[in-house]
Design a protein around this motif. Structure first.
Motif, PDB file in Angstrom:
ATOM      1  N   ASP A   5       0.836  -1.216   0.000  1.00 29.53           N
ATOM      2  CA  ASP A   5       0.000   0.000   0.000  1.00 29.53           C
ATOM      3  C   ASP A   5       0.866   1.260   0.000  1.00 29.53           C
ATOM      4  N   ALA A   6       1.993   1.197   0.707  1.00 29.88           N
ATOM      5  CA  ALA A   6       2.919   2.328   0.702  1.00 29.88           C
ATOM      6  C   ALA A   6       3.485   2.540  -0.700  1.00 29.88           C
ATOM      7  N   ALA A   7       3.796   1.450  -1.384  1.00 25.53           N
ATOM      8  CA  ALA A   7       4.311   1.544  -2.747  1.00 25.53           C
ATOM      9  C   ALA A   7       3.282   2.179  -3.681  1.00 25.53           C
ATOM     10  N   ASP A   8       2.034   1.806  -3.507  1.00 23.90           N
ATOM     11  CA  ASP A   8       0.968   2.384  -4.337  1.00 23.90           C
ATOM     12  C   ASP A   8       0.852   3.897  -4.138  1.00 23.90           C
ATOM     13  N   LYS A   9       1.194   4.364  -2.941  1.00 19.45           N
ATOM     14  CA  LYS A   9       1.166   5.797  -2.664  1.00 19.45           C
ATOM     15  C   LYS A   9       2.143   6.551  -3.575  1.00 19.45           C
ATOM     16  N   ALA A  10       3.256   5.921  -3.885  1.00 18.32           N
ATOM     17  CA  ALA A  10       4.241   6.549  -4.769  1.00 18.32           C
ATOM     18  C   ALA A  10       3.659   6.762  -6.160  1.00 18.32           C
ATOM     19  N   ILE A  11       2.985   5.740  -6.676  1.00 17.17           N
ATOM     20  CA  ILE A  11       2.387   5.847  -8.009  1.00 17.17           C
ATOM     21  C   ILE A  11       1.345   6.955  -8.030  1.00 17.17           C
ATOM     22  N   ALA A  12       0.512   7.005  -7.009  1.00 15.68           N
ATOM     23  CA  ALA A  12      -0.522   8.034  -6.933  1.00 15.68           C
ATOM     24  C   ALA A  12       0.083   9.435  -6.846  1.00 15.68           C
ATOM     25  N   ALA A  13       1.173   9.570  -6.105  1.00 14.39           N
ATOM     26  CA  ALA A  13       1.837  10.874  -5.959  1.00 14.39           C
ATOM     27  C   ALA A  13       2.440  11.330  -7.281  1.00 14.39           C
ATOM     28  N   ILE A  14       3.001  10.406  -8.024  1.00 15.53           N
ATOM     29  CA  ILE A  14       3.547  10.733  -9.346  1.00 15.53           C
ATOM     30  C   ILE A  14       2.438  11.217 -10.272  1.00 15.53           C
ATOM     31  N   GLN A  15       1.317  10.496 -10.268  1.00 11.75           N
ATOM     32  CA  GLN A  15       0.197  10.885 -11.127  1.00 11.75           C
ATOM     33  C   GLN A  15      -0.373  12.247 -10.734  1.00 11.75           C
ATOM     34  N   LYS A  16      -0.430  12.531  -9.438  1.00 13.36           N
ATOM     35  CA  LYS A  16      -0.960  13.816  -8.975  1.00 13.36           C
ATOM     36  C   LYS A  16      -0.041  14.960  -9.394  1.00 13.36           C
TER      37      LYS A  16
END
Length: 386
Positions: A321-332
């Motif tokens: 879930d922490a890793a998924d946060k990175a992807i979301a932050a990049i997209q934002k």
């Protein structure tokens, strides 16, 4: 661990900060130069443009200057050939490049051929040259490619429209100059694209199979600086603090990938740029979250580190879930700075994906990706990025 040697490549001198470009004449003389071949693009090379300013500054110190303004946005083998002819006619003893990655890469191609001979296509791949380039100073005007300090050059082969990746320690500039004063004129869209290019460098280097503690430290600081300053630089190009921090960020990203390598984002972006002549930074920005979603199972802990560097709170989350946060932050971040939402907006055509995917797997950057892929995997990532 088996026997493994990691190289570390960086310019002999790197000058950072407001006013750094004014040291160019002194650096030319320190390298023994008196006749400069100045490589730039058509915009910076226009009458009264920045290239003329640099020329006047050098001539005031008794240094002869010839300007070659033939570096296209995606420099080609023809640009290199034309530049080589002009270089040879000028009698220059030093190359100075002015601009972003296009000017630096074109200048590197000219420098390689000036001392090694042959065709630029002969140098695709790793360390193909035998001789150093002429003394080389790179003055950077964008905060993205880091070509001013790396051993990489990307040149489009006009016979097949494929970008050739050249990785050669001889192409590392002797002097890299990053002056935020030269970056304030970048329009928002270019600021965004080059900034996301720098982010891609840092993320790909951090998850690379060739990452080391040295490259990790540079990559994480680059990610942190970009996450903190890119929005401000896009919103107000006159914000000198944001410009200065982005200059450091792109340099740190260059330190990271120059030594740890890149991955599928760049391997795939090179194909888009070569076939469609698209902006490199925009292609990287669109592909980055999709490639890293594919990569996430290879090193989820590392993506958690990326999330932290981007300012995300991962306390109490699982590793995944922490890793998924990175992807979301990049997209934002990408959305906030106005990057197109997908390759469809760039007029990419799915009928080309199989050929592009095959070429991407042959690209030198693919060697460092943390997860191996099949042809169908790469095609699928292209489709997801549409």
């Amino acid at each position: 661990m088996g026997e493994q040697v990691y190289g570390y490549f960086i310019p002999t001198v790197s000058l950072m900060g407001v006013g750094a470009h004014k040291q160019t004449p002194a650096q030319v003389k320190a390298l023994g130069g008196s006749n400069v071949f100045l490589v730039t693009d058509a915009f910076l090379g226009r009458p009264g443009g920045m290239a003329d300013d640099i020329k006047a500054m050098l001539e005031a110190e008794g240094i002869k200057v010839s300007i070659f303004a033939g570096a296209e946005p995606n420099p080609t083998d023809k640009n290199v050939e034309d530049g080589l002819k002009s270089y040879q006619a000028s009698g220059a003893d030093t190359i100075v490049t002015l601009g972003g990655g296009s000017a630096h890469d074109c200048g590197k191609g000219i420098g390689l051929l000036a001392t090694n001979g042959g065709n630029i296509r002969d140098f695709e791949g790793l360390d193909k040259s035998k001789k150093p380039m002429p003394p080389f100073i790179a003055i950077n005007t964008t905060a993205g490619t880091a070509s001013e300090m790396t051993r990489f050059a990307v040149i489009t082969n006009t016979s097949n429209h494929v970008k050739m990746a050249i990785a050669d320690w001889h192409t590392t500039p002797n002097v890299a100059i990053n002056d935020p004063l030269l970056m304030v004129g970048m329009p928002p869209a270019l600021t965004a694209a080059t900034g996301m290019d720098a982010l891609t460098h840092a993320v790909e280097a951090y998850v690379s199979v060739a990452a080391t503690p040295v490259t990790d430290s540079a990559a994480l600081m680059a990610i942190k600086l970009i996450a903190t300053n890119l929005r401000n630089a896009v919103a107000n190009g006159q914000n000198m603090e944001a410009r200065d921090k982005m200059a450091y960020a792109e340099y740190l990203g260059g330190m990271a990938f120059n030594n740890a390598g890149l991955g599928f984002v760049h391997a795939m972006a090179h194909q888009l740029g070569g076939l469609y002549n698209l902006p490199h930074g925009v292609c990287n920005a669109i592909l980055l979250p999709h490639v890293e979603k594919f990569n996430i199972i290879a090193c989820p802990e590392r993506f958690g580190d990326v999330a932290i560097a981007m300012g995300e709170n991962i306390q109490g989350l699982s590793v995944r879930d922490a890793a998924d946060k990175a992807i979301a932050a990049i997209q934002k971040l990408s959305a906030d700075v106005g990057i197109p939402s997908g390759l469809a907006e760039l007029k990419a055509n799915e009928k080309d994906f199989e050929v592009m995917a095959g070429n991407a797997l042959k690209d030198i950057c693919s060697l460092f990706n943390p997860r191996t892929a099949t042809l169908d995997d790469i095609i699928g990532i292209y489709k997801a990025a549409m």
